[in-house]
Design a protein around this motif. Sequence first.
Motif, short mmCIF file in Angstrom:
data_model
loop_
_atom_site.label_atom_id
_atom_site.label_comp_id
_atom_site.label_asym_id
_atom_site.label_seq_id
_atom_site.Cartn_x
_atom_site.Cartn_y
_atom_site.Cartn_z
N VAL A 151 37.50 38.15 32.09
CA VAL A 151 37.57 37.97 33.54
C VAL A 151 36.61 36.88 33.98
O VAL A 151 35.47 36.82 33.52
N ALA A 152 37.08 36.00 34.83
CA ALA A 152 36.24 34.94 35.41
C ALA A 152 36.56 34.84 36.89
O ALA A 152 37.70 35.08 37.32
N ILE A 153 35.57 34.49 37.70
CA ILE A 153 35.78 34.32 39.13
C ILE A 153 35.25 32.96 39.55
O ILE A 153 34.21 32.51 39.07
N VAL A 154 36.00 32.31 40.43
CA VAL A 154 35.72 30.94 40.83
C VAL A 154 35.63 30.87 42.35
O VAL A 154 36.44 31.46 43.05
N LEU A 209 24.82 38.88 37.51
CA LEU A 209 24.13 40.02 36.91
C LEU A 209 25.11 40.99 36.24
O LEU A 209 24.73 41.74 35.34
N MET A 210 26.38 40.96 36.68
CA MET A 210 27.39 41.85 36.11
C MET A 210 27.85 41.37 34.73
O MET A 210 28.54 42.09 34.02
N GLY A 211 27.50 40.12 34.38
CA GLY A 211 27.95 39.58 33.11
C GLY A 211 29.36 39.03 33.15
O GLY A 211 30.00 38.83 32.12
N ILE A 212 29.87 38.80 34.37
CA ILE A 212 31.20 38.23 34.54
C ILE A 212 31.06 36.73 34.78
O ILE A 212 30.21 36.30 35.56
N ARG A 246 47.43 44.89 21.41
CA ARG A 246 47.50 46.02 22.32
C ARG A 246 46.72 45.70 23.58
O ARG A 246 45.53 45.35 23.52
N ALA A 247 47.37 45.81 24.73
CA ALA A 247 46.72 45.54 26.01
C ALA A 247 45.71 46.64 26.32
O ALA A 247 45.79 47.75 25.79
N LYS A 248 44.75 46.30 27.19
CA LYS A 248 43.68 47.24 27.51
C LYS A 248 44.21 48.57 28.03
O LYS A 248 43.67 49.63 27.73
N THR A 249 45.27 48.51 28.85
CA THR A 249 45.77 49.73 29.48
C THR A 249 47.01 50.29 28.79
O THR A 249 47.59 51.25 29.25
N GLU A 250 47.40 49.70 27.67
CA GLU A 250 48.62 50.12 26.97
C GLU A 250 48.34 51.33 26.10
O GLU A 250 47.44 51.32 25.26
N GLU A 251 49.12 52.38 26.30
CA GLU A 251 48.98 53.57 25.47
C GLU A 251 49.41 53.24 24.04
O GLU A 251 50.32 52.44 23.82
N LEU A 252 48.78 53.88 23.08
CA LEU A 252 49.05 53.57 21.68
C LEU A 252 50.52 53.78 21.31
O LEU A 252 51.11 52.92 20.64
N LEU A 276 35.42 44.97 39.04
CA LEU A 276 35.27 46.14 38.18
C LEU A 276 36.63 46.65 37.72
O LEU A 276 36.80 47.06 36.56
N THR A 277 37.61 46.62 38.62
CA THR A 277 38.96 47.08 38.27
C THR A 277 39.57 46.20 37.18
O THR A 277 40.09 46.69 36.18
N LEU A 278 39.49 44.89 37.38
CA LEU A 278 40.08 43.98 36.40
C LEU A 278 39.31 43.97 35.10
O LEU A 278 39.89 43.82 34.02
N SER A 279 37.98 44.14 35.17
CA SER A 279 37.19 44.22 33.94
C SER A 279 37.58 45.45 33.13
O SER A 279 37.63 45.41 31.90
N GLY A 280 37.84 46.54 33.83
CA GLY A 280 38.26 47.75 33.13
C GLY A 280 39.63 47.60 32.49
O GLY A 280 39.90 48.14 31.43
N ARG A 281 40.49 46.84 33.15
CA ARG A 281 41.86 46.69 32.65
C ARG A 281 41.96 45.67 31.53
O ARG A 281 42.66 45.89 30.54
N PHE A 282 41.25 44.55 31.70
CA PHE A 282 41.42 43.44 30.75
C PHE A 282 40.19 43.17 29.88
O PHE A 282 40.25 42.38 28.95
#
Length: 802
Positions: free
Chosen positions: A51-54, A94-97, A365-371, A40-46
Amino acid sequence: MKIIIDGSYIAFRTFHKSPPLTNSKGVPTSVVHGVLNVLLTLSGRFGKENVAIVFDHKGKNRRHDIFPEYKATRDATPEDLNIQFQIMDELIPLMGIAYYRVEGYEGDDIMATLAVNAEGEVGLLTKDKDVFQLVDGRIKIYDSQTNEFGGRELVFEKYGVYPEHMGDLLALAGDTSDNIPGVAGVGPKTAAKLLADYGDLDGIYANLDKLKGKLKENLENNKDNAYLSRRLVELDILPKDPEPADGEDRAKLLEKLQEYELKSIYDKVSRSSEEVQEDEEIQPEIIEIKECTPSKVSLVAYDNGKLYAAGDGCYCEYTDQPLENVKYFYDIKHIYKLTGFRSEKIYDLMLVSWLNDADTGGLERAKTEELPAFIARLLSMAEKEVQALADNRLESIYFDMELPCAYVLADMEIAGIALDKSVMEAVADRLRDEVGKVSDDIKNFIGHDINLNSPKQLQSFLFDELSLVPLKKTKTGNSTDEEALKALISLNPMYTSVLENILKYRELTKLLSTYALPLCDYAGADGRIHTSFKQTGTATGRLSSVNPNMQNIPMKGDYGVLLRSAFVPAEGYKFVSFDYSQIELRILAHLTGDANLREAYRNNEDIHTKTAAGIFHVAHDQVTSHMRRLAKAVNFGILYGLSAFGLSRDTGIAQKEAKTFIERYFAAYPEVRTFIDKTVKETRTKGYAETIAGRRRYIKEINSRNKTIAMRGERIAVNVPMQGSAADIIKLAMVECGRVIADNKYDARMVLQVHDELVFEVKAEQAEEFAPVMQRIMESVVTLEVPLVVNGAAGNNLGELK
């Protein structure tokens, strides 16, 4: 940045460092909680899509075949952790990741495959030393000390060698966690020093006479172990990206989170997008607005529906400042759509940076980068990027193709394409009826109710009730994917009807849920769908389409035609389309100079029949449809570095036979092999491959010490002149066609681009005159040694364009 997570690493780290937690039913949940929190943290950031998990597959792989003791010293996975792995198998899809666990491969092999094949920057979240071999300017590794992703220097700092030497270091030092023997008495520091002195494993063994004492003795006595270890740590890149487990279902996810009593995760997931938006709207203003006088403005940038002006010491929301003297822009397509301003002399930093290095995706612009920080970064990079454009000799590509193409795409997005909702709703109703009928047929055969969307219930029916022998297994049991079901039909002919119905049910439900129902929601107040064309979305140069993806609507089959028939021209207009015929193969004939290929196209021969005659050693009139189909697979496969394994997989023929066909292809078209070898050699030297127009793609992988990664680089290098040149040609055609339309001689507009095809909406009485003009432009936009052929069609809806 694409983030690929080593799920086993996160799981074991959480298991050993977190206090054990259980729910009221005694089910352990601490690891599930930890892993889902990371996701959830990485999905919010990027972004969830990045995001993919293996996870590792429990079965054996090729490493066990060459060294049975591989990983033999590992303790069995604790039962508490096994239970939680099963829960994560259920929840994460189910999370769509994107979630991967592939039989016959380890997690680091899957990570390597995804990283190597991804476009743009990749961050690997793992401590697996094998994976450190992949790190380069594009692929980064997670640094737990800084909580950021580092590159080559980080690897050197940790191990004293650069990524290309990690395999040799592990071959010498071994790895106790995987029971990789290495060389007795040689640790990482000694291995790093040896590699610094002698280059690589071969260099060390070529210079043993320069070593002394116990070190020399250990190296001599353990030479076989060193080279065995080198094979064990080599990463396996799959022929193509595996399919992730899917099944995103937010309602089901929330239900399961409640069932497992994962309250804090439930609270995070249950926040609706509307609630998030409200939270964002009431946040305090963080942008300090400063007055921008026209003389100070050097950059105008588009971001999230608004324009911003910036320059020397100033930054503010753009209102109505003149744009004629502004040098730098970001996303000129949207700026033109909002203001009507266009210029053929400005620099769009989005396009410029992408052209300079398409694999990174350019400045974003990165997900967490301020404008304000992003705007400042654009200003700081502007001069450097423009200079790089000149240094890379890409200015003509930018000014003659990419910049004018941006304006064409803007006009296409503004125009949109009309959707007849009544037709689409009728298609949806028909699909629902068909889905219901097929579902009833299946359930009548089974004799009881079943959720056909549940892999577990389907597995129970096929493999428990019918006792069918499975083709392959997945993390959740015996596979029921399309490949497995088709194989089951051939193995169990008595159950052909029900298996075919299951496949048909899936096809129909996908058409209904992916196309028929959602497309109506995209139509605006004007009754038209206004897709967004992405110009910088691929490293190949091809355009892509989002919201919705208008390039992916099915074209074949009855339902493909029905779906497309809902797209209609305005009243009094017709659709006219033009499609380049075998453009990539024609480019191949042009570039290779192969006499047989050129002769075929100059004489308007059927290239697939000609190739079939060559690889099957028969006369042209003896070529069967089956032979032609295989030849077609070879013809197009050569463009993508087709291997015997790949041809065998795609066509079902034996690998030995596939190898023979490929050898015969090169015998029939000898200059193709010469061209491939020359292209690979030149790309290794220059570091990039080029299209006909001169657009470059930098290919770092081609000089990798990892053979598998280097081979992928070779395939990209060979493909760039074909697929990349095809992308250039269609863009140049769009620019030229757009200029004719802008002259207002014809009442027409360009409405769609689907790779090698352009679709126009033109006044019905002008269609007959308009068509040959567009066709002539497309066929003459570049000059090749073989003719460019464009096939045209006209109709009253997209379904009629065949």
